[in-house]
Design a protein around this motif. Structure first.
Motif, PDB file in Angstrom:
ATOM      1  N   ASP A 188       7.844   4.423   0.956  1.00  0.00           N
ATOM      2  CA  ASP A 188       7.450   3.011   0.960  1.00  0.00           C
ATOM      3  C   ASP A 188       7.855   2.446   2.304  1.00  0.00           C
ATOM      4  O   ASP A 188       8.986   2.660   2.760  1.00  0.00           O
ATOM      5  N   ILE A 189       6.936   1.738   2.961  1.00  0.00           N
ATOM      6  CA  ILE A 189       7.167   1.342   4.348  1.00  0.00           C
ATOM      7  C   ILE A 189       6.866  -0.145   4.578  1.00  0.00           C
ATOM      8  O   ILE A 189       6.090  -0.763   3.837  1.00  0.00           O
ATOM      9  N   TRP A 195      -2.724   9.677   0.798  1.00  0.00           N
ATOM     10  CA  TRP A 195      -3.017   8.550  -0.080  1.00  0.00           C
ATOM     11  C   TRP A 195      -2.191   7.365   0.392  1.00  0.00           C
ATOM     12  O   TRP A 195      -0.975   7.485   0.604  1.00  0.00           O
ATOM     13  N   VAL A 196      -2.832   6.234   0.577  1.00  0.00           N
ATOM     14  CA  VAL A 196      -2.172   5.008   1.047  1.00  0.00           C
ATOM     15  C   VAL A 196      -2.550   3.874   0.106  1.00  0.00           C
ATOM     16  O   VAL A 196      -3.731   3.672  -0.198  1.00  0.00           O
ATOM     17  N   TYR A 197      -1.544   3.117  -0.323  1.00  0.00           N
ATOM     18  CA  TYR A 197      -1.748   2.078  -1.320  1.00  0.00           C
ATOM     19  C   TYR A 197      -1.014   0.811  -0.892  1.00  0.00           C
ATOM     20  O   TYR A 197       0.195   0.826  -0.670  1.00  0.00           O
ATOM     21  N   TYR A 198      -1.770  -0.272  -0.767  1.00  0.00           N
ATOM     22  CA  TYR A 198      -1.153  -1.577  -0.497  1.00  0.00           C
ATOM     23  C   TYR A 198      -0.606  -2.055  -1.839  1.00  0.00           C
ATOM     24  O   TYR A 198      -1.172  -2.909  -2.503  1.00  0.00           O
ATOM     25  N   GLU A 199       0.503  -1.489  -2.215  1.00  0.00           N
ATOM     26  CA  GLU A 199       1.009  -1.587  -3.576  1.00  0.00           C
ATOM     27  C   GLU A 199       1.653  -2.933  -3.891  1.00  0.00           C
ATOM     28  O   GLU A 199       1.536  -3.464  -4.995  1.00  0.00           O
ATOM     29  N   SER A 200       2.358  -3.485  -2.926  1.00  0.00           N
ATOM     30  CA  SER A 200       3.146  -4.700  -3.162  1.00  0.00           C
ATOM     31  C   SER A 200       3.044  -5.601  -1.940  1.00  0.00           C
ATOM     32  O   SER A 200       2.781  -5.141  -0.824  1.00  0.00           O
ATOM     33  N   LYS A 201       3.263  -6.867  -2.158  1.00  0.00           N
ATOM     34  CA  LYS A 201       3.324  -7.794  -1.023  1.00  0.00           C
ATOM     35  C   LYS A 201       4.480  -7.434  -0.092  1.00  0.00           C
ATOM     36  O   LYS A 201       4.495  -7.833   1.073  1.00  0.00           O
ATOM     37  N   ILE A 217       4.148  -1.006   1.679  1.00  0.00           N
ATOM     38  CA  ILE A 217       2.991  -0.116   1.567  1.00  0.00           C
ATOM     39  C   ILE A 217       3.501   1.221   1.035  1.00  0.00           C
ATOM     40  O   ILE A 217       4.534   1.725   1.477  1.00  0.00           O
ATOM     41  N   HIS A 218       2.785   1.803   0.100  1.00  0.00           N
ATOM     42  CA  HIS A 218       3.157   3.112  -0.450  1.00  0.00           C
ATOM     43  C   HIS A 218       2.257   4.185   0.152  1.00  0.00           C
ATOM     44  O   HIS A 218       1.029   4.044   0.177  1.00  0.00           O
ATOM     45  N   CYS A 219       2.847   5.268   0.634  1.00  0.00           N
ATOM     46  CA  CYS A 219       2.091   6.377   1.235  1.00  0.00           C
ATOM     47  C   CYS A 219       2.583   7.694   0.640  1.00  0.00           C
ATOM     48  O   CYS A 219       3.779   7.849   0.368  1.00  0.00           O
TER      49      CYS A 219
END
Length: 439
Positions: free
Chosen positions: A147-148, A172-178, A181-183
């Motif tokens: 998480d970055i 896989w990259v996910y704009y998971e939370s405000k 970023i999850h990668c």
């Protein structure tokens, strides 16, 4: 009628000669130079690719939690890149531990962040999780996810940060939370990272004319020891390399048997035949041996090896004594025979990989085998109409004869992989490998 048949054969041969060229083209536009694309930030809750994280098209399925005491802990490597800030709130250094593939992508992203925003660094808030703080089967437990944020924690940058992560090669990259970023990445020995299904160049095969030969030295025309679907030993034509990489250093599973003692190296996604429980070896392999990925073979299971009994050579099940996770060796070769099997270092293996269904893979290569046979039928010298001297028939290229490309994955395997990803689910395809690449 004969003339028509010959014309059809020539057309088929010509199409086969054209296809490899198309497969090896520079991409869309065939030679047109691509213009640098404009980077578009990801939207909140968007993920790329647009599939679930633990599917073949993304980072692959969960392989199991890694702990400090587990054998797989050696798969993790620390990241001491000074251009990356690690939060490390546990104060154990766990956030710095990750697979080599994750480390490589993270380091590439760190450079992109500094180029995009001078004076700003990449920040990792979560890496490898050894404390169970994430959801069940999270890739954080394998060191394959991070998480970055940016070092300035400017949330207006996070959409672009996610895009930069995609460009850096995360699977896989996910704009998971405000807030982050999850990668994540594929398993370390995935095809995208390491290899598909291959043997090292030092592996040996048995020739019909006697003796052995290094797999790297195989050529069209060689006949090598293999087995039919009833487990009977026979010699089969070597057709091509489905993958060939002479200079590569690949990671191999080492499978060793006892009684007789044999040692086979092959990559994780390659198929190996495992004997059913009721196979005593009294009359050859029992019907229905399973073809398993090398990464799933375990000590105590039995594989088929060549043995001499009463002057008769046959396949017998031999117990697997040990399975070593990794050994690096030079070269990677995936030979294909007409029967789809091959004896490597006296151990019976499939010629295929990634899809855990040997019979499916063999059927998928039926058109290739047919084309190979038709081309071979055109090759013998033909006699002129007057019955005089024979006139050599035109010889197809090395690619058409089946020797495959000088290096890299065969175009037919590439085609099957694309079809496989469209038609098959991730449970059928190996999470660590490409598709029927062999390999």
């Amino acid at each position: 009628m004969l003339l028509l048949a010959r014309c059809l054969l020539v057309v088929l041969a010509s199409s086969l000669l054209v296809c490899p060229g198309l497969a090896c083209g520079p991409g869309r536009g065939f030679g047109k130079r691509r213009h640098p694309k404009k980077l578009t930030p990801l939207a909140y809750k968007q993920f790329i690719p647009n599939v679930a994280e633990k599917t073949l098209g993304a980072s692959g399925r969960y392989e199991g939690k890694i702990t400090r005491n587990s054998e797989r802990f050696k798969e993790l490597t620390p990241n001491y890149n000074p251009d990356i800030i690690f939060k490390d709130e546990e104060n154990t250094g766990a956030d710095r531990l990750m697979t080599q593939r994750c480390k490589d992508k993270l380091n590439a992203l760190a450079i992109s962040v500094m180029n995009q925003w001078p004076g700003v660094k990449l920040r990792v808030t979560e890496g490898w999780d050894e404390d169970g703080h994430h959801s069940e089967e999270s890739l954080h437990y394998e060191g394959r996810a991070v998480d970055i944020t940016t070092s300035d924690r400017d949330r207006s940058k996070y959409g672009m940060l996610a895009r930069l992560a995609v460009e850096a090669g995360f699977d896989w990259v996910y704009y998971e939370s405000k807030a982050h970023i999850h990668c994540s990445v594929k398993a370390e020995n995935s095809v995208a990272a390491k290899s598909g299904g291959c043997f090292p160049g030092s592996a040996t095969v048995h020739l019909e004319q006697g003796g052995t030969k290094l797999v790297k030295d195989l050529r069209p025309g060689d006949r090598v020891l293999a087995a039919d679907d009833q487990g009977r030993l026979l010699y089969s034509d070597f057709l091509t390399f489905l993958d060939r990489d002479e200079g590569a250093k690949k990671v191999f599973y080492v499978i060793e048997t006892r009684e007789p003692r044999e040692r086979l190296l092959l990559t994780a996604a390659h198929l190996l035949f495992v004997a059913p429980h009721n196979d005593t070896g009294a009359a050859g392999p029992a019907p229905g041996p399973s073809a398993l990925f090398a990464s799933r073979v375990r000590p105590g299971q039995r594989v088929y090896v060549v043995a001499e009994r009463g002057g008769d050579r046959r396949l017998l099940p031999a117990a697997v004594h040990s399975v070593t996770l990794r050994e690096e060796a030079a070269g990677a070769y995936a030979p294909l025979t007409a029967h789809g099997t091959i004896l490597i270092n006296r151990v019976l293996a499939s010629c295929y990989a990634v899809i855990e269904e040997h019979s499916w893979a063999h059927r998928a290569f039926a058109p290739f085998r047919l084309a190979h046979a038709l081309l071979a039928a055109l090759a013998p010298a033909r006699t002129d109409a007057g019955g005089g001297d024979s006139i050599p028939a035109p010889q197809p290229s090395a690619e058409a004869r089946g020797s495959g490309p000088a290096s890299g994955i065969h175009w037919y395997s590439q085609l099957l992989y694309q079809i496989g990803t469209w038609l098959l689910d991730s449970e059928t395809l190996h999470p660590l490998g490409m598709a029927v690449k062999s390999s």
